[in-house]
Motif scaffolding. Structure first.
Motif: not given
Ligand code: 1SY
Lengths: 194, 194
Positions: A13-15, A90-92, A112-121, B90-92, B115-121
């Motif tokens: 979903g990201y990389l 247009n998700r950014n 560089a950046e932190y692994a966002t899922p780790v922050k969320t955890l 400045n994450r958008n 729900a994007t996580p469902v798409k990702t799944l």
């Molecule tokens: N650093 C970073 N920059 C990004 O732009 C980004 N986009 C996603 N991720 C991380 O990748 C993984 C998969 O993303 P997914 O979109 O399936 O889930 C995302 C998505 O369903 C929702 N979400 C987060 N940001 C947005 C957004 N801007 N618009 C819509 N949905 C969002 O919330 C979930 C968790 O987000 P994060 O906890 O930030 O980490 C995600 C996740 O670990 C990102 N990590």
């Protein structure tokens, strides 16, 4: 399990969205954005990679240039790209550039950046619930699984594997007084891979 | 487990960031963005909520106005907000507005997305690996757990619970000929809650 699940989610979903070279002008990959940045700012990246930081404690401040990392300064962001994803038009997506000041006073530019899922955890664990309790008990294991699964997914992906450097580290200072300077941690990895 | 893990990640890493009223001019919540949109475009939202669609099949096209949902048209996006998160400066974050054309020709404005996580799944499942195999076998359960956990997290969160409407639905047409029109699904929910 949670750790490997969020690694799959982070990878797919990201990389996989931000890293690969696509050849399209309106859907650039990391390396193309980094080359544009170098041209616009007359600087050079040491490594055309995204450094993903996985601190064992899950402590991920909003910016890497936190009070604990004096060797790091914020630079500008790479250009962002936008695309429609799962109903969000247009998700950014964009990555940040930082400068690391070396002991000899040189400036090294890194993306560089932190692994966002780790922050969320880390945030999930702070809750006052039974679920959060379980996460607090097992978080070291969850973060380790996240790291191992992520490294494995990257290793097996042709398009992504040399665009990403994952650093899993004990981020607490040995004397327990706070957190380590992330600049030194990234520089060690740069030296290893160059 | 995967389903509840990604629900926590979605709730803490996204809904908690985009939904709540903050009172700060530079960190608006969903409702404030919706009111601005109404003023700028001279329209009215039926519900000041974010509709989150959870299709059982995990099929989430890039835009809700896909070929299967002729009653839906894209409108504009709400204004975005930017903040530093886990090293990304400045994450958008922004949400999309859609118009649903009712049977009487009325235009209903909604803020909605899958729900994007469902798409990702769904994407994780398409891989040709042992891991993907397990996800393919259990995805129905994973999506259901995601839904149940998400509803529970929202119910218990003062700041978010009436700003979000989660719709879990069988998105395949009864005759197996494709997918259902999402417009009708959202309209039913609007009628239920009004
Ligand atoms: N650093 C970073 N920059 C990004 O732009 C980004 N986009 C996603 N991720 C991380 O990748 C993984 C998969 O993303 P997914 O979109 O399936 O889930 C995302 C998505 O369903 C929702 N979400 C987060 N940001 C947005 C957004 N801007 N618009 C819509 N949905 C969002 O919330 C979930 C968790 O987000 P994060 O906890 O930030 O980490 C995600 C996740 O670990 C990102 N990590």
């Amino acid at each position: 399990d949670y750790g490997s699940g969020i690694a799959h989610s982070f990878f797919h979903g990201y990389l996989r969205i931000v890293l690969p070279h696509t050849g399209h002008q309106n859907n650039k990959g990391l390396r193309e954005f980094q080359k544009d940045f170098e041209a616009r700012n007359d600087v050079k990246f040491d490594a055309y990679k995204l450094f993903i930081l996985i601190p064992m404690s899950t402590h991920c401040p909003p910016s890497i240039d936190s009070e604990f990392s004096p060797s790091i300064e914020v630079s500008k962001e790479l250009e962002s790209k936008e695309l429609d994803r799962a109903g969000v038009k247009n998700r950014n997506y964009k990555n940040s550039v930082y400068k690391i000041i070396t002991s000899s006073g040189q400036k090294k530019y890194v993306t560089a950046e932190y692994a966002t899922p780790v922050k969320t955890l880390g945030e999930v664990m702070k809750e006052n619930t039974q679920c959060a309790n379980i996460y607090r008990k097992h978080y070291k294991e969850i973060v380790l699984n996240f790291y191992l699964t992520l490294v494995d997914l990257l290793k097996n992906d042709e398009a992504c594997h040399d665009l990403c450097e994952v650093i899993y580290y004990d981020d607490k200072n040995k004397d327990g007084s706070g957190y380590r300077d992330v600049g030194g941690i990234i520089l060690s990895r740069i030296r290893e891979i160059m």
